[in-house]
Design a protein around this motif. Structure first.
Motif, short mmCIF file in Angstrom:
data_model
loop_
_atom_site.label_atom_id
_atom_site.label_comp_id
_atom_site.label_asym_id
_atom_site.label_seq_id
_atom_site.Cartn_x
_atom_site.Cartn_y
_atom_site.Cartn_z
N ILE A 96 32.21 44.79 43.01
CA ILE A 96 33.51 44.13 42.89
C ILE A 96 33.96 44.10 41.44
O ILE A 96 35.16 44.25 41.14
N ILE A 124 37.48 45.56 40.05
CA ILE A 124 38.42 44.84 39.17
C ILE A 124 38.71 45.66 37.93
O ILE A 124 39.85 45.72 37.44
N TRP A 145 39.96 36.22 38.14
CA TRP A 145 39.53 37.01 39.28
C TRP A 145 38.04 37.33 39.19
O TRP A 145 37.30 37.17 40.16
N ALA A 156 35.28 35.82 41.74
CA ALA A 156 34.43 36.73 42.51
C ALA A 156 32.95 36.40 42.28
O ALA A 156 32.15 36.38 43.22
N SER A 202 39.12 40.16 47.18
CA SER A 202 39.33 41.11 46.09
C SER A 202 40.16 42.30 46.55
O SER A 202 41.00 42.80 45.79
#
Length: 233
Positions: free
Chosen positions: A43, A47, A116, A120, A136
Motif C-alpha cells: 500500500i 501511495i 493517507w 493506512a 486506499s
C-alpha cells in the motif's frame, strides 16, 4: 559476601528466561508481523505511485515520495506493538508526545498523502487489512480522476506590455476571440508603456494566441504563466 549471598544476588538462567521482557516475545505472531509489513509495503508503494502521477507542484521531491511507504511501514510496526501491550501503549504515547517535525509542507496535497500513509499504517497495524486495501484503492482512483482533468480548466496569468491604448485594444480583442474568459487583475500605466496582468481561462490546451499577441503592433512583451492561487510557475 559469602557464596550463599552471591547466589541470591545473581540472576540464574531460569530467572532470565522468566523475565517479562522475554515473555513479551511470545505475545505476537511472526506470521502476523510479516503479513502486516507486506501489506504496508504494497500500500505504501501504491501511495508512492499515486503521488508521483498526481504531482503538479513546482519541483518533485523524491525524498518526500520515499517517505510515504516508509511512514506506512513504521506506523504499522508501532501500532502492532501498541495493540499487543497496554503498558507499552501508554509509554508510546508519552514518547511520541516529545517528537517535533520540522519539515515544511510546500503543497497542500502533501498533507493528504502524509495522512493517507499514517491512516493506512494504523489500519494495517490494527489488523483491518481489507479496510486498508479497499480504502486506499478508492482514494487512489478519486485522486487520479481529479488529477487527470483537462489542462485548460486551470487558470493562467498573462502579463503583457503595450506602448499605447491602440495596442491595448487590439490585445483585448484578440483575447476575447482566443480564450474562454479573461479578467484584468492589474493595470499599470506609465509614460512609456501600459502593463496589464490578466487572468484567463483557455478554450483548449493551445497557447498559439500568445504568439499572435506578440505580433500586434505596439506589443513589446507577452508572458503566460500557470497559476494555482498560491504561486506561479
Amino acid at each position: 559476601m559469602n557464596s550463599n549471598q552471591f547466589f541470591h544476588a545473581a540472576l540464574s538462567f531460569s530467572d532470565i528466561f522468566k523475565s517479562s521482557f522475554l515473555e513479551n516475545v511470545s505475545e505476537f505472531s511472526m506470521l502476523d508481523v510479516l503479513l502486516g509489513m507486506v501489506f504496508a509495503v504494497a500500500i505504501g508503494l501504491f501511495i508512492f505511485v499515486i503521488y508521483k502521477k498526481t504531482f503538479s507542484g513546482v519541483m518533485y521531491s523524491s525524498g518526500f515520495a520515499l517517505t510515504l511507504p516508509g511512514l506506512a511501514m513504521v506506523t504499522t510496526l508501532v501500532i502492532m506493538a501498541v495493540t499487543s501491550n497496554v503498558v507499552l501503549s501508554l509509554g508510546m504515547v508519552g514518547a511520541l508526545s516529545i517528537v517535533r517535525f520540522r519539515a515544511a509542507i510546500k503543497e497542500p496535497m502533501e498533507i493528504v498523502f502524509l495522512f493517507w500513509s499514517l491512516a493506512a499504517g494504523i489500519v494495517i497495524g490494527a489488523g483491518m487489512i481489507p479496510l486498508a486495501v479497499i480504502g486506499s484503492a478508492i482514494i487512489g482512483v478519486i485522486l487520479l480522476m481529479f488529477a487527470n482533468r483537462n489542462v485548460h480548466d486551470n487558470p493562467y496569468i498573462l502579463v503583457i506590455s503595450c506602448r499605447d491604448e491602440k495596442a491595448e485594444e487590439s490585445v483585448l480583442k484578440t483575447l476575447s476571440k482566443s480564450v474562454a474568459r479573461y479578467v484584468i487583475k492589474t493595470k499599470t500605466v506609465s509614460r512609456s508603456q501600459i502593463e496589464m496582468t490578466v487572468e484567463i481561462r483557455m478554450k483548449d490546451a493551445g497557447t498559439a494566441f500568445v504568439n499572435r499577441l506578440c505580433e500586434i503592433n505596439g506589443v513589446e512583451q507577452a508572458v503566460l504563466v500557470s497559476y494555482n492561487g498560491e504561486y506561479m510557475s
